[in-house]
Design a protein around this motif. Sequence first.
Motif, PDB file in Angstrom:
ATOM      1  N   LEU A  99       0.847  -1.190   0.000  1.00 40.84           N
ATOM      2  CA  LEU A  99       0.000   0.000   0.000  1.00 40.84           C
ATOM      3  C   LEU A  99       0.886   1.245   0.000  1.00 40.84           C
ATOM      4  N   ALA A 100       0.385   2.299  -0.620  1.00 41.47           N
ATOM      5  CA  ALA A 100       1.057   3.598  -0.507  1.00 41.47           C
ATOM      6  C   ALA A 100       0.440   4.289   0.711  1.00 41.47           C
ATOM      7  N   ASP A 101       1.208   4.350   1.800  1.00 41.61           N
ATOM      8  CA  ASP A 101       0.677   4.822   3.077  1.00 41.61           C
ATOM      9  C   ASP A 101       0.200   6.266   3.054  1.00 41.61           C
ATOM     10  N   ASN A 102       0.728   7.035   2.091  1.00 39.04           N
ATOM     11  CA  ASN A 102       0.365   8.464   2.067  1.00 39.04           C
ATOM     12  C   ASN A 102      -0.899   8.723   1.262  1.00 39.04           C
ATOM     13  N   LEU A 103      -1.472   7.670   0.674  1.00 34.82           N
ATOM     14  CA  LEU A 103      -2.657   7.868  -0.163  1.00 34.82           C
ATOM     15  C   LEU A 103      -3.900   7.307   0.527  1.00 34.82           C
ATOM     16  N   PRO A 152      -5.134   9.141   4.807  1.00 40.79           N
ATOM     17  CA  PRO A 152      -4.155   8.223   4.216  1.00 40.79           C
ATOM     18  C   PRO A 152      -4.165   6.890   4.961  1.00 40.79           C
ATOM     19  N   GLY A 154      -1.915   5.046   5.904  1.00 44.58           N
ATOM     20  CA  GLY A 154      -0.896   4.926   6.943  1.00 44.58           C
ATOM     21  C   GLY A 154      -1.453   5.178   8.335  1.00 44.58           C
ATOM     22  N   ARG A 155      -2.611   5.789   8.405  1.00 50.70           N
ATOM     23  CA  ARG A 155      -3.182   6.095   9.713  1.00 50.70           C
ATOM     24  C   ARG A 155      -4.139   5.025  10.203  1.00 50.70           C
TER      25      ARG A 155
ATOM     26  N   ARG C  10      -3.611   3.764  16.728  1.00 47.77           N
ATOM     27  CA  ARG C  10      -4.054   4.469  15.537  1.00 47.77           C
ATOM     28  C   ARG C  10      -5.332   3.823  14.996  1.00 47.77           C
ATOM     29  N   ALA C 221       6.183   6.876  -1.445  1.00 41.67           N
ATOM     30  CA  ALA C 221       5.766   6.194  -0.215  1.00 41.67           C
ATOM     31  C   ALA C 221       6.200   4.745  -0.228  1.00 41.67           C
ATOM     32  N   ASN C 222       6.054   4.083  -1.372  1.00 42.13           N
ATOM     33  CA  ASN C 222       6.302   2.651  -1.423  1.00 42.13           C
ATOM     34  C   ASN C 222       6.517   2.252  -2.875  1.00 42.13           C
ATOM     35  N   ALA C 225       5.039  -1.031  -3.941  1.00 44.91           N
ATOM     36  CA  ALA C 225       3.590  -0.969  -4.139  1.00 44.91           C
ATOM     37  C   ALA C 225       3.280  -0.399  -5.514  1.00 44.91           C
ATOM     38  N   GLN C 345       0.131  13.904   3.203  1.00 49.55           N
ATOM     39  CA  GLN C 345       0.054  14.359   1.822  1.00 49.55           C
ATOM     40  C   GLN C 345      -0.237  15.831   1.735  1.00 49.55           C
TER      41      GLN C 345
END
Lengths: 254, 327, 345
Positions: A99-103, A152, A154-155, C10, C221-222, C225, C345
């Motif tokens: 996964l792209a954690d920032n998206l 995102p 990542g949270r 979280r 980020a990855n 991915a 972001q």
Amino acid sequence: MSVQSQPQSQEPILDVRSVSKRFGGVEALKDVSMSLYPGEVVALAGDNGAGKSTLIKTISGVHGADGGEIRFAGEAVHFASPEAARAHGIETIYQDLALADNLSIGANIFLGREPMKRVLGFIPVLDRPAMAKAAKETMARLDFHVNRLDAPVGRFSGGQRQAVAIGRAIYWNARVLIMDEPTAALGVPEQRKVVSLIQNLKAQGRAIIFISHNLQDIFAVADRIVVLRRGTLAGERKISETNPDEIVKLMVGG
Amino acid sequence: MKKVAKALAALAVGVSVLAGTVAAQAQDKKFTIALIPGLTTDGFYITMRRGAEAAAKAVGAELVFQGAPEFNPVLQVPVLDAIIARKPDAILIAPTDKVQLVEPLKKAHAAGIPVITVDTFIGTGNYQTGAGDADFPLSYIASDNVLGGRMAARALAKAIGEKGKVYVSNVKPGISTTDQREEGFKAEMKNFPGIEVLETQFNDNDSNKAASQMQSVFARNSDLAGVFGANLFSALGAANGVQQAGQTGKVRVVAFDAPPSIVDNLKTGLVDIAIAQHPAEIGFFGVMSAFAHLTGQSIPTAIGTGFTVMDKDNVAKPEIAQFIYTD
Amino acid sequence: MSAHTSTESRADPTQSRSRQLIVRIAALRAWLFLALLLIFFETWSRVSYGQTFLFSSYNAQSIAIFAVAPLLLALGSTFVIISGGIDLSVGFIMGLAAVIAAHATNLAGQSLPPFAAMLVGITAGLVVALGPGFVNGVLISKLKVPPFIGTLGMFGVARGVAFLLAGGTTVPVSNSWFAALGNGRVFGFPIIVIITVLFVLLMHYVLSQTRFGQHTYAIGANEQAAIRSGINVPRHIRRLYLLSALCAGLGGVLYAARFTAGAAQAGEPLLLDSIAAVVIGGASLFGGSGTILGTVAGALVIAVIQYGLVFINVEPFWQFVAVGVVIIISVLVDQTQRKLGGDRQ
């Protein structure tokens, strides 16, 4: 000799026949066969180096097989790449989830295939509302409800992220899901959540290959178990007809 | 006055060289003199070479011109080593660092090759004093940058009617030549009670920053009358700031150095005054001094060369235009 | 992925309003810095000199013109830094483009009318700038050279070529159109500022509204991915470095127009300021975060500090200290919001 949990009349969605794979002098897979039916969960078990990874990478198009054949929905297939396998509906969910954690969830579901719309009739822009809507619907199918769809990933927690990775696969109509140690990095409540996700997918008629070291999880969710040892098929059992001791014996041999 | 002394010294060299010419012809030896510039691609040094060649021709010496494409001791030292290996009769060099070039030049000195520094210096620039380990070069021949700063101040004072605020746009502190220009400029401005010199602005050789600084200084000082750019980028940056502020012709810009592009800048009014150094003179005196030394004359330990003040009106005249650096 | 094993901390991104507020503020920190600086200089100016700092169109224009060159470099660097890379060669690509644009305008001016000659010069500057960008991209994506090393090498190459082409000096341009482009005004606004604003809007669109921008964030980020999602990552990286070079090229062309001269070292002092603008703007040098609007604020913060300190007549060396302090605070804020599980972001 194949044991099945589903009615014989149904075609296997995936049929692996006598597949072999060599890396130089090492025979990583020798003559391994297994089949998978829609709505079935098959656990793939075995010690480290037993060939589990090689087998799923061969199925998902990362490696080409050196011998044998793979049939998907009744037809022989050769996947040159993971994209080719994915195009047939075989999705692999890796341990690190990719996964792209920032998206956002939506952006992750659509990563690489984002929907576009036009503003003022000619400027193409990302269709974020469509992504958010698809994300919401898809996650709802997994009984996973989020309020903030723009957050995102990542949270989110580990189990929630697992759900996002699975959501991405089912959004794109995966018929076969290969899950590599989906519970390994999770706490106990999160593991239960993932197990229930898998049961949910099974109820939707999807076929699942499930790699795990955790026999408890395997017995909780799988219909059948395929045990590999040193690249060969050590045995195959219906969950209802076996017990953890027997599986451990198959794994270690003797 | 110091500059008068230097001018006399220069004259003395010229006279002694004439005598030396006769001596050399008597000896019938063709001297080889090497000139190592700070960098080979700069108009300033190319012009210096032109002067050096004229002198070499006059005295019948051979000039070797070798250097690095950038102003950098790491690149200059290998060139120097190669030149030393060829054993010229004298070395003229514009050292690219006043400390890092000391040891490499000592090798030349140890090999019995006389060293003269041009444009820049090693150590303190005070040679033949018997003190320190960098006093071995025979002479330092360069523009008298303090004098250059004074000439800039006088020209600017005249242009602004001897009243108003001015400031120096400089590169950064610690560069000997630009520091001296600023020093001379400020000292000379003390003679004009109607002129106030504001704080110097350092621009890191970034014309963008120099322009912004000029605009900011002007924002606070609407009676700003002039800027002295201590090097080319400082001047061009300040000039652009003047242009952006719509003050062309009102705020006067003095530039140091005269590359060919300065002609255009003067004509368009972007720059009002340019102080041209005389690099050809530096090269000429360099070769002449080396020759004088080689023929047994004594030479001064420092020679300061002059400047020409250029503006829109005189830049087309041949006697002024000759001081524009070679392209 | 060990960071995600603790699930309780979280669990729900919506759980704490105050935390969210902190995160929102952190995301806008560059604009906050800018506001604080402007308030500071405005107050000082009114108290000490009885005049306005902020509401003077002269000051505003001076600052905007000052910010143009570092901002153009920073726009390209924003993309590269979000993808997890770095481009150290932009300063000298800018110098190279300035020298090429100057030479080409002069050369074309011998046979073409001035306007056409200017267009030739601009095109030549931009096209030549793409060369080092292309090589950067190939080095990094195909040959797997770390971006720091690859672009450092290109820094040297572009610098050497620019110095050689310029003959160690500045290359004057005599073209009235080109000079008007660099110093003219339309409706009272400097043309180079208008061009930069339009370019900023374009880059903001590309980063925030297109697949290209989305994939840039994903790669940062990855990267795995992104690869598994079917994104052609090497091709994307090549495009990123081309984009970065294009921005630097535009910076060089506008420099040549403004100073009516191309200089090889034109962009040399701007590299650090441009990277600082990106970082102050909220990007992480580890990749994955950053925005164009943040970078704009970052570039304005630096320009306002430098212009303002001259304005209030502070010792020049404090400029370095001030910019350094803002960078450090910016990075500390970034670290803190990460700990709070912030929106990156």
